[in-house]
Design an enzyme around this catalytic site. Sequence first.
Site, PDB file in Angstrom:
ATOM      1  N   CYS A 112       0.670  -1.196   0.270  1.00  0.00           N
ATOM      2  CA  CYS A 112       0.128   0.056   0.075  1.00  0.00           C
ATOM      3  C   CYS A 112       1.117   1.484   0.085  1.00  0.00           C
ATOM      4  CB  CYS A 112      -0.772   0.131   1.091  1.00  0.00           C
ATOM      5  SG  CYS A 112      -1.934  -1.338   1.364  1.00  0.00           S
ATOM      6  N   HIS A 249      -3.398   6.914   3.262  1.00  0.00           N
ATOM      7  CA  HIS A 249      -3.741   5.713   2.888  1.00  0.00           C
ATOM      8  C   HIS A 249      -5.263   5.854   3.109  1.00  0.00           C
ATOM      9  CE1 HIS A 249      -3.792   1.862   1.281  1.00  0.00           C
ATOM     10  NE2 HIS A 249      -3.794   1.241   2.830  1.00  0.00           N
ATOM     11  N   ASN A 279      -9.926   0.090   0.959  1.00  0.00           N
ATOM     12  CA  ASN A 279      -9.063  -0.647   0.122  1.00  0.00           C
ATOM     13  C   ASN A 279      -8.197  -0.258  -1.096  1.00  0.00           C
ATOM     14  OD1 ASN A 279      -6.067  -0.168   0.793  1.00  0.00           O
ATOM     15  ND2 ASN A 279      -5.458  -1.171   3.382  1.00  0.00           N
TER      16      ASN A 279
HETATM   17  O1  UT7 Z   1      -3.235  -1.596   3.904  1.00  0.00           O
HETATM   18  C1  UT7 Z   1      -3.275  -2.560   5.057  1.00  0.00           C
HETATM   19  C2  UT7 Z   1      -4.094  -3.157   5.193  1.00  0.00           C
HETATM   20  N1  UT7 Z   1      -4.683  -3.367   6.524  1.00  0.00           N
HETATM   21  C3  UT7 Z   1      -5.755  -2.633   7.776  1.00  0.00           C
HETATM   22  O2  UT7 Z   1      -5.543  -1.402   7.313  1.00  0.00           O
HETATM   23  C4  UT7 Z   1      -6.650  -3.113   9.503  1.00  0.00           C
HETATM   24  C5  UT7 Z   1      -6.257  -2.602  10.067  1.00  0.00           C
HETATM   25  N2  UT7 Z   1      -6.183  -3.244  10.872  1.00  0.00           N
HETATM   26  C6  UT7 Z   1      -8.224  -3.007  10.912  1.00  0.00           C
HETATM   27  O3  UT7 Z   1      -8.645  -2.535   9.931  1.00  0.00           O
HETATM   28  C7  UT7 Z   1      -9.137  -3.928  11.933  1.00  0.00           C
HETATM   29  O4  UT7 Z   1      -8.170  -4.643  13.261  1.00  0.00           O
HETATM   30  C8  UT7 Z   1     -10.552  -4.750  11.357  1.00  0.00           C
HETATM   31  C9  UT7 Z   1     -11.031  -3.397  10.269  1.00  0.00           C
HETATM   32  C10 UT7 Z   1      -9.119  -4.811  10.304  1.00  0.00           C
HETATM   33  C11 UT7 Z   1     -10.479  -5.208  12.835  1.00  0.00           C
HETATM   34  O5  UT7 Z   1     -11.546  -4.683  13.106  1.00  0.00           O
HETATM   35  P1  UT7 Z   1     -11.040  -4.630  15.198  1.00  0.00           P
HETATM   36  O6  UT7 Z   1     -11.478  -3.505  15.590  1.00  0.00           O
HETATM   37  O7  UT7 Z   1      -9.655  -4.024  14.872  1.00  0.00           O
HETATM   38  O8  UT7 Z   1     -11.782  -6.006  14.949  1.00  0.00           O
HETATM   39  P2  UT7 Z   1     -11.586  -7.256  15.934  1.00  0.00           P
HETATM   40  O9  UT7 Z   1     -10.762  -8.036  14.510  1.00  0.00           O
HETATM   41  O10 UT7 Z   1     -10.868  -7.301  16.771  1.00  0.00           O
HETATM   42  O11 UT7 Z   1     -13.348  -7.784  15.554  1.00  0.00           O
HETATM   43  C12 UT7 Z   1     -13.860  -7.771  16.261  1.00  0.00           C
HETATM   44  C13 UT7 Z   1     -15.286  -9.343  16.199  1.00  0.00           C
HETATM   45  C14 UT7 Z   1     -14.839 -10.374  15.828  1.00  0.00           C
HETATM   46  O12 UT7 Z   1     -15.600 -11.153  16.155  1.00  0.00           O
HETATM   47  P3  UT7 Z   1     -15.183 -11.950  18.243  1.00  0.00           P
HETATM   48  O13 UT7 Z   1     -14.200 -13.175  18.413  1.00  0.00           O
HETATM   49  O14 UT7 Z   1     -15.375 -10.226  18.792  1.00  0.00           O
HETATM   50  O15 UT7 Z   1     -17.136 -12.770  18.288  1.00  0.00           O
HETATM   51  C15 UT7 Z   1     -14.768 -10.355  14.744  1.00  0.00           C
HETATM   52  O16 UT7 Z   1     -14.855 -12.230  14.528  1.00  0.00           O
HETATM   53  O17 UT7 Z   1     -15.571  -8.678  14.928  1.00  0.00           O
HETATM   54  C16 UT7 Z   1     -16.197  -9.927  14.457  1.00  0.00           C
HETATM   55  N3  UT7 Z   1     -15.502  -9.912  13.020  1.00  0.00           N
HETATM   56  C17 UT7 Z   1     -16.605  -9.399  12.284  1.00  0.00           C
HETATM   57  N4  UT7 Z   1     -18.237  -9.633  12.385  1.00  0.00           N
HETATM   58  C18 UT7 Z   1     -18.962  -9.153  11.315  1.00  0.00           C
HETATM   59  C19 UT7 Z   1     -14.587  -9.517  12.144  1.00  0.00           C
HETATM   60  N5  UT7 Z   1     -14.521  -9.106  10.943  1.00  0.00           N
HETATM   61  C20 UT7 Z   1     -16.153  -8.849  10.772  1.00  0.00           C
HETATM   62  C21 UT7 Z   1     -17.288  -8.803  10.148  1.00  0.00           C
HETATM   63  N6  UT7 Z   1     -18.221  -8.501   9.948  1.00  0.00           N
HETATM   64  N7  UT7 Z   1     -16.856  -8.273   8.715  1.00  0.00           N
END
Ligand code: UT7
Length: 322
Positions: A112, A249, A279
């Site tokens: 990215c 970004h 993204n």
């Molecule tokens: O260019 C480089 C790219 N990458 C990035 O910039 C990613 C950086 N990270 C992020 O943007 C965030 O960490 C995410 C958007 C990927 C995830 O958000 P988060 O607030 O860190 O969520 P999490 O991974 O802690 O997940 C929280 C909950 C989990 O469920 P439980 O374990 O609390 O029951 C996940 O399983 O949300 C669940 N979850 C979803 N639920 C519905 C994860 N993805 C989804 C989804 N829909 N798509």
Amino acid sequence: MSFTKIAGTGSYVPQTVFTNDDLKQFVDTSDEWIFTRTGIRERHMTQGETTLDLAYHAAINAIHSAQIDKNEIDLIIVATVTADYAFPGVSQLLQAQLEIEGATAFDINAACSGFLYAMQIADKMIKAGGFHNALIVGAETLTRLTDWRDRNTCVLFGDGAGAMIISKSDTNQITDIITGAQGDTDLLLVCKNPDLKDPHVNAISSQDHIHMKGQEVFKFATRIMPKTVTDLLERNHLTINDLDCVVAHQANQRIIDKSARDLGIDMSKMFSNIHKYGNTSAASVPIAIDEAIRTNFLKKGDRFITVAFGGGLTWGGALITL
Ligand code: UT7
């Protein structure tokens, strides 16, 4: 001493739009979850167009915007992690499709942050005296590398391309560019190439998908983007109040919001279009800059910083006066 400027910009996204609701057919998710956690409402996805096709349309738009004869372009750099072939590069095929005779052309991969790396290389190659007009492109069909069973990643990415013409200038408009890397030995954000093939097994290669430790990447992003902006300001004896805007970004609206808070810059100065595109990796920064210019968010004479982070892990930032 020669200087450089942005002579023109362009972008292109495929027509097909996938909304958050559309993704519910593949994974257990919701518009509410995706929008509140990322700021994304929809993304564009290619239905047959290749990375080269997206790069070509963005490049044509940038050439028109720069109002130069395409044959004045002597350098083409494409930043991508989704080249159509291992070789030839997208850049070399783009050179042929644009019918630009003999330009130096190569691809780079810094995920990215790739567009910032491409800007830095083009800027230095022009300032060193060997080149006059560079076409740099960030183009991705990242949905090809997406695991459509993984809700942690598949909701984040989209396809698109952005392009810029960087030209030799009498005035110092691309003032400073910094880039950096910190090898991702913890495998926070990775996509493996096909395994080495054993000729005795003689199996067909299969491509891996994107794997990501989201929270760790989030922490890295919210540390490195404000740091890169601060480093650029400090080494140019400026403060955050000297900027008209920041084009970051577009990975997650929460990353942009937190970076703005930590930098002490008003949100009205942070460009954002993530709700429409998700993204788009190396295409994110040039699409955002092009849209910021076309919508008058960025105006002639404005001083801004564009900043990115990405897989690698990598980062980059540029201080520019339009
Ligand atoms: O260019 C480089 C790219 N990458 C990035 O910039 C990613 C950086 N990270 C992020 O943007 C965030 O960490 C995410 C958007 C990927 C995830 O958000 P988060 O607030 O860190 O969520 P999490 O991974 O802690 O997940 C929280 C909950 C989990 O469920 P439980 O374990 O609390 O029951 C996940 O399983 O949300 C669940 N979850 C979803 N639920 C519905 C994860 N993805 C989804 C989804 N829909 N798509």
